[in-house]
Design an enzyme around this catalytic site. Sequence first.
Site, PDB file in Angstrom:
ATOM      1  N   HIS A  19       0.853  -1.186   0.000  1.00 18.96           N
ATOM      2  CA  HIS A  19       0.000   0.000   0.000  1.00 18.96           C
ATOM      3  C   HIS A  19       0.885   1.231   0.000  1.00 18.96           C
ATOM      4  CE1 HIS A  19       1.215  -0.578   4.153  1.00 18.96           C
ATOM      5  NE2 HIS A  19       0.941   0.711   4.373  1.00 18.96           N
ATOM      6  N   ARG A  57       6.773  -9.085  16.681  1.00 16.44           N
ATOM      7  CA  ARG A  57       7.488  -7.969  16.044  1.00 16.44           C
ATOM      8  C   ARG A  57       6.862  -6.653  16.505  1.00 16.44           C
ATOM      9  NH1 ARG A  57       6.365  -4.575  11.629  1.00 16.44           N
ATOM     10  NH2 ARG A  57       7.987  -4.276  10.053  1.00 16.44           N
TER      11      ARG A  57
END
Length: 662
Positions: free
Chosen positions: A509, A591
């Site tokens: 994106h 993460r």
Amino acid sequence: MLRLLRLLLLLLLLPPPGSPEPPGLAPLSPGAPPQAPDLLYADGLRAYAAGAWAPAVALLREALRRGGQGAGRGLTPLPEGTDSLILLASQMKKLDLAAAAAHTFFVANPTHLQMREDMAKYRRMSRVRPQSFRDLETPPHWAAYDDGLELLGRQEAGQALPRLEEALQESLAQMESCRAGCEGPEEQQREEEEEEGAGSQGGLYETIAGHWIRVLQCRQRCVGDTATRPGRSFPVPDFLPSQLRRLHEAHAQVGNLSQAMENVLSVLLFYPEDEAAKKALNQYQAQLGEPRPGLGPREDIRRFILRSLGEKRHLYYAMEHLGASFKDPDPWTPAAVIPEALREKLREDQEKRPWDHEPPQPKPLTHWKDVLLLEGVTLTQDARQLNGSERVVLDGLLTPAECGVLLQLAKDAAEAGARSGYRGRRSPHTPHERFEGLTVLKAAQLAQAGSVGSQGAKLLLEVSERVRTLTQAYFSPERPLHLSFTHLVCRSAIEGEQDQRMDLSHPVHADNCVLDPDTGDCWREPPAYTYRDYSGLLYLNDDFHGGDLFFTEPNALTVTAQVRPRCGRLVAFSSGGENPHGVWAVTRGRRCALALWHTWAPEHREQEWTEAKELLKEPGEEEEEEEEEEMPSRDPSPEPPSRRLPRVQDKAGKPPRVREEL
């Protein structure tokens, strides 16, 4: 019309037709008069209720096609299961249409997780061709134009030419069709207003003038309507000149110099001073050798421009003398057509939001080097090394101890049940990961309540300002950047769900525009956050599998660069279509990163940041700040953020070393 595409998908599940079609359905033969989309949709529902599946599919497809931009966009989510859809669609041998309907739905609802998985299953099916994934709402001129561009990209100019020519002819035909509808609906609307007492109270001449102005306004809007892709809010600028440029380049590639001259002369009708077009014209004339007196611009384009300019003159006159409104859809309109009294106002209107259009100013090299040196930060990769533009990787923004404090903050906040905006168990981007998000204000509120440590909440504020300072110094030293949103984000792989995983942790994106991978365009319009100008990702750890950030070409397929997260590493980049990016799947571990977006527009600065700072103030801190404001500063340059709040020391108790080299 909002459920039309869902019905079309469901019809592909149904068994072969066993009931006759109901009487009175709209005819779909080539010679039949065109029907309104609503009528076709209603007839499709009647056929569906009668069990006439084939006519229902045909009618709903036609309604979807004629409905164009409105029929399938913004659809409600599809609640039904999809495993049975694929199996039953296979039995009906309508996989091509099923894939196309799913693709159309997915284009309108790119965050729909169930449809995302459906698309992945379709792509794995050997009987589904890549050409099956087409948008059923695409008008003929857009379909032809996209095909032509794709063929040109493959260096197949000879095959591209018929499609590009078809695109131009269909675009002109679409505008004619749009213009033909300008008188009827506008006239009917005017009559309804007058019946309700809302119409003009003027005399005959005023009524005639008002009607004609509305007709001309409508006709001019047809240019923008034709140049707007289905589901988009804004038109492609210079749509017709762009097609003519593609045509003359393609003709030149295959040696059709006469046709190339015809199209480049047509470009010059729009832009007489276009240097590239004039250079191409001189080149074609030199290659042809002898003069061709009968060779001129295209007649259809010449007629289009003459008619359009005549309408613009009428509208600008009405704007100047009758108080009418008119928004010119064309950037090529000659200044001579616009009355002198209106030119200044129109120019001011175009410059109301300069940060949306102006490129960043050149930056003095020594300034950002000085800032990096003060912050103890090294330049690891620049835009050239990252194979792009307006990209950078900086290391050393955080010490390991600081990363630990922020990781503990994220863990404590998650345990306290604070998931900012994402309260579900799964990530909004993939069902195979958990997603936890924390804003600066939520962190401050949790710290005030005692649910998390105040040290972590304060560090979150300080680090976000540290990133803003560096991003501004590197990319925009002459123009202030403001934080528009700060988000501490953790993605955790869900055990037992990583086998044969094919999706991404975050799909490709761009941050301030809607990326269209098929054409490479990026539409700076809602639902994108159009005010974002620069983005940053500050990583906190690397003890996980997968999760690398990657940049791609505008097609969202070709990876141009990849960055591995590590504690204290910042990846900063401009937020537009020049930097499409995504995140590979996190397949093991957790993460965490601080995501930040910056803006040139001060009205979009992050208000929560200021509120969080107020909440975290210690007693007496406000008085000290007031005293500091009264003392004149000897140094006019602002101090870096790290001077305002001491950075957390490592376990050895030593402050972080300031590096002397970049």
